[in-house]
Motif scaffolding. Structure first.
Motif, PDB file in Angstrom:
ATOM      1  N   GLY A  15      32.420 -37.999 -17.053  1.00 45.73           N
ATOM      2  CA  GLY A  15      31.515 -39.129 -17.150  1.00 45.73           C
ATOM      3  C   GLY A  15      30.433 -39.085 -16.090  1.00 45.73           C
ATOM      4  N   LEU A  16      30.811 -38.713 -14.871  1.00 47.68           N
ATOM      5  CA  LEU A  16      29.827 -38.615 -13.789  1.00 47.68           C
ATOM      6  C   LEU A  16      28.774 -37.553 -14.084  1.00 47.68           C
ATOM      7  CD1 LEU A  16      32.005 -38.953 -10.548  1.00 47.68           C
ATOM      8  CD2 LEU A  16      30.581 -40.686 -11.649  1.00 47.68           C
ATOM      9  N   CYS A  17      29.197 -36.454 -14.684  1.00 46.40           N
ATOM     10  CA  CYS A  17      28.233 -35.404 -15.064  1.00 46.40           C
ATOM     11  C   CYS A  17      27.217 -35.955 -16.056  1.00 46.40           C
ATOM     12  CB  CYS A  17      28.964 -34.219 -15.680  1.00 46.40           C
ATOM     13  SG  CYS A  17      29.927 -33.240 -14.509  1.00 46.40           S
ATOM     14  N   ASP A  18      27.694 -36.710 -17.040  1.00 44.12           N
ATOM     15  CA  ASP A  18      26.788 -37.317 -18.024  1.00 44.12           C
ATOM     16  C   ASP A  18      25.856 -38.321 -17.355  1.00 44.12           C
ATOM     17  OD1 ASP A  18      27.595 -36.057 -20.480  1.00 44.12           O
ATOM     18  OD2 ASP A  18      29.440 -37.205 -20.399  1.00 44.12           O
ATOM     19  N   VAL A  19      26.377 -39.052 -16.382  1.00 39.27           N
ATOM     20  CA  VAL A  19      25.556 -40.026 -15.659  1.00 39.27           C
ATOM     21  C   VAL A  19      24.438 -39.321 -14.907  1.00 39.27           C
ATOM     22  CG1 VAL A  19      25.540 -41.668 -13.739  1.00 39.27           C
ATOM     23  CG2 VAL A  19      27.368 -41.766 -15.450  1.00 39.27           C
ATOM     24  N   VAL A  20      24.778 -38.278 -14.177  1.00 38.67           N
ATOM     25  CA  VAL A  20      23.774 -37.535 -13.403  1.00 38.67           C
ATOM     26  C   VAL A  20      22.706 -36.953 -14.324  1.00 38.67           C
ATOM     27  CG1 VAL A  20      23.380 -35.505 -11.962  1.00 38.67           C
ATOM     28  CG2 VAL A  20      25.328 -36.999 -11.496  1.00 38.67           C
ATOM     29  N   LEU A  21      23.131 -36.337 -15.413  1.00 39.01           N
ATOM     30  CA  LEU A  21      22.181 -35.750 -16.365  1.00 39.01           C
ATOM     31  C   LEU A  21      21.292 -36.817 -16.991  1.00 39.01           C
ATOM     32  CD1 LEU A  21      24.518 -33.152 -18.123  1.00 39.01           C
ATOM     33  CD2 LEU A  21      22.622 -32.663 -16.561  1.00 39.01           C
ATOM     34  N   THR A  22      21.871 -37.980 -17.272  1.00 35.36           N
ATOM     35  CA  THR A  22      21.093 -39.077 -17.852  1.00 35.36           C
ATOM     36  C   THR A  22      19.985 -39.514 -16.908  1.00 35.36           C
ATOM     37  OG1 THR A  22      22.959 -39.887 -19.173  1.00 35.36           O
ATOM     38  CG2 THR A  22      21.187 -41.445 -18.729  1.00 35.36           C
ATOM     39  N   PHE A  23      20.322 -39.653 -15.626  1.00 35.19           N
ATOM     40  CA  PHE A  23      19.312 -40.085 -14.660  1.00 35.19           C
ATOM     41  C   PHE A  23      18.232 -39.017 -14.455  1.00 35.19           C
ATOM     42  CE2 PHE A  23      22.389 -43.349 -13.640  1.00 35.19           C
ATOM     43  CZ  PHE A  23      21.573 -44.429 -13.343  1.00 35.19           C
ATOM     44  N   LEU A  24      18.590 -37.764 -14.682  1.00 36.31           N
ATOM     45  CA  LEU A  24      17.606 -36.691 -14.532  1.00 36.31           C
ATOM     46  C   LEU A  24      16.590 -36.678 -15.669  1.00 36.31           C
ATOM     47  CD1 LEU A  24      19.855 -33.722 -13.303  1.00 36.31           C
ATOM     48  CD2 LEU A  24      18.162 -35.008 -11.972  1.00 36.31           C
ATOM     49  N   VAL A  25      17.015 -37.073 -16.874  1.00 38.09           N
ATOM     50  CA  VAL A  25      16.127 -36.949 -18.043  1.00 38.09           C
ATOM     51  C   VAL A  25      15.671 -38.289 -18.612  1.00 38.09           C
ATOM     52  CG1 VAL A  25      17.219 -34.763 -18.670  1.00 38.09           C
ATOM     53  CG2 VAL A  25      18.015 -36.877 -19.742  1.00 38.09           C
ATOM     54  N   TYR A  26      16.341 -39.389 -18.266  1.00 42.46           N
ATOM     55  CA  TYR A  26      16.071 -40.656 -18.944  1.00 42.46           C
ATOM     56  C   TYR A  26      14.648 -41.156 -18.712  1.00 42.46           C
ATOM     57  CZ  TYR A  26      16.454 -45.491 -20.477  1.00 42.46           C
ATOM     58  OH  TYR A  26      16.240 -46.680 -21.119  1.00 42.46           O
ATOM     59  N   LYS A  27      14.164 -41.056 -17.485  1.00 45.60           N
ATOM     60  CA  LYS A  27      12.836 -41.585 -17.168  1.00 45.60           C
ATOM     61  C   LYS A  27      11.753 -40.917 -18.016  1.00 45.60           C
ATOM     62  CE  LYS A  27       9.863 -42.784 -13.253  1.00 45.60           C
ATOM     63  NZ  LYS A  27       9.696 -42.717 -11.780  1.00 45.60           N
ATOM     64  N   ARG A  28      11.926 -39.629 -18.291  1.00 47.24           N
ATOM     65  CA  ARG A  28      10.944 -38.911 -19.105  1.00 47.24           C
ATOM     66  C   ARG A  28      11.120 -39.184 -20.586  1.00 47.24           C
ATOM     67  NH1 ARG A  28      10.856 -32.899 -16.171  1.00 47.24           N
ATOM     68  NH2 ARG A  28      10.177 -33.639 -14.119  1.00 47.24           N
ATOM     69  N   LEU A  29      12.373 -39.310 -21.014  1.00 48.76           N
ATOM     70  CA  LEU A  29      12.649 -39.487 -22.440  1.00 48.76           C
ATOM     71  C   LEU A  29      12.470 -40.917 -22.919  1.00 48.76           C
ATOM     72  CD1 LEU A  29      15.804 -37.281 -23.155  1.00 48.76           C
ATOM     73  CD2 LEU A  29      13.447 -36.859 -23.841  1.00 48.76           C
ATOM     74  N   SER A  30      12.730 -41.879 -22.056  1.00 50.89           N
ATOM     75  CA  SER A  30      12.748 -43.280 -22.464  1.00 50.89           C
ATOM     76  C   SER A  30      11.459 -43.740 -23.147  1.00 50.89           C
ATOM     77  CB  SER A  30      13.049 -44.177 -21.265  1.00 50.89           C
ATOM     78  OG  SER A  30      13.050 -45.525 -21.635  1.00 50.89           O
ATOM     79  N   PRO A  31      10.267 -43.447 -22.582  1.00 55.29           N
ATOM     80  CA  PRO A  31       9.034 -43.890 -23.260  1.00 55.29           C
ATOM     81  C   PRO A  31       8.883 -43.269 -24.645  1.00 55.29           C
ATOM     82  CG  PRO A  31       8.585 -43.248 -20.988  1.00 55.29           C
ATOM     83  CD  PRO A  31       9.978 -42.788 -21.295  1.00 55.29           C
ATOM     84  N   VAL A  32       9.264 -42.011 -24.785  1.00 50.63           N
ATOM     85  CA  VAL A  32       9.150 -41.330 -26.082  1.00 50.63           C
ATOM     86  C   VAL A  32      10.097 -41.958 -27.102  1.00 50.63           C
ATOM     87  CG1 VAL A  32       9.405 -39.133 -27.286  1.00 50.63           C
ATOM     88  CG2 VAL A  32       8.492 -39.185 -24.955  1.00 50.63           C
ATOM     89  N   LEU A  33      11.345 -42.185 -26.682  1.00 47.70           N
ATOM     90  CA  LEU A  33      12.337 -42.776 -27.585  1.00 47.70           C
ATOM     91  C   LEU A  33      11.914 -44.171 -28.013  1.00 47.70           C
ATOM     92  CD1 LEU A  33      15.635 -41.710 -25.765  1.00 47.70           C
ATOM     93  CD2 LEU A  33      14.686 -40.735 -27.847  1.00 47.70           C
ATOM     94  N   LYS A  34      11.455 -44.961 -27.067  1.00 50.99           N
ATOM     95  CA  LYS A  34      11.065 -46.329 -27.393  1.00 50.99           C
ATOM     96  C   LYS A  34       9.821 -46.365 -28.287  1.00 50.99           C
ATOM     97  CE  LYS A  34      13.127 -48.482 -23.324  1.00 50.99           C
ATOM     98  NZ  LYS A  34      12.904 -49.262 -22.077  1.00 50.99           N
TER      99      LYS A  34
END
Length: 199
Positions: free
Chosen positions: A175-194
């Motif tokens: 779970g921690l690995c998924d959390v770290v990866l999410t924080f690495l990519v979420y900021k860039r992906l979030s605007p596109v997804l939304k």
């Protein structure tokens, strides 16, 4: 407008479910736990979906990836069922908490709570569903399974001990690995997804 909104949101969720399916296929063994237990990062897109489109989208991603993986399952569906349940215990509380506090601190707390919940819930899920199903449908003997754990820790006496000493911390690490990866990519992906989901 609402129907269009729902359709676009569902489409983006389905795409993330497809990504999760691929990541689930790319699982691998680690030396700190028996080789039949695999590490994968397929909850990554589910957590991203839960943060960007709500907890229900995260749950749907978990469902999609497990339904698709169940097509070629070697566990009579038991592995996919348990993976789905553990994924839900991760992304649902994380998504619900983040929905109430959409800040960086809120995201960190939500993610850690989700990872901890998944780790804790992995104990009853594995003990009451996974391993009994493997014994019933696949013919695995409990003692043979325990022998694999004993190769790493000879002091393991019961399945409950094995799950507590190995699976719970391993699941939390996953779970921690998924959390770290999410924080690495979420900021860039979030605007596109939304943007594509129109939210």
């Amino acid at each position: 407008m609402q129907k269009r909104f729902n359709a676009r949101k569902l489409a983006v969720t389905a795409v993330l479910g497809g990504v999760g399916t691929v990541l689930m296929f790319l699982s691998f063994s680690t030396p700190v736990i028996p080789s039949f237990i695999k590490l994968d990062f397929s909850e990554l897109p589910a957590l991203i979906a839960a943060f960007s489109m709500g907890p229900l989208s995260g749950v749907i991603v978990c469902l999609i990836k497990n339904l698709l993986n169940a097509i070629g399952t070697s566990t009579a569906g038991a592995g996919e069922l348990c993976n789905f349940l553990m994924g839900v215990t991760f992304v649902l509380p994380a998504g619900l908490l983040y929905k109430r506090n959409k800040t960086l601190k809120g995201a960190v707390i939500a993610s850690l709570v989700g990872a901890a919940a998944m780790a804790v819930c992995s104990l009853p899920i594995n003990y009451f569903i996974s391993y009994p199903a493997y014994t019933l449908f696949l013919g695995f003997q409990t003692e043979a399974i325990l022998d694999l754990y004993r190769l790493i820790n000879p002091n393991v006496k019961t399945l409950f001990e094995a799950l507590l000493w190995f699976n719970v911390p391993f699941t939390f690490f996953k779970g921690l690995c998924d959390v770290v990866l999410t924080f690495l990519v979420y900021k860039r992906l979030s605007p596109v997804l939304k943007k594509f989901a129109n939210i």
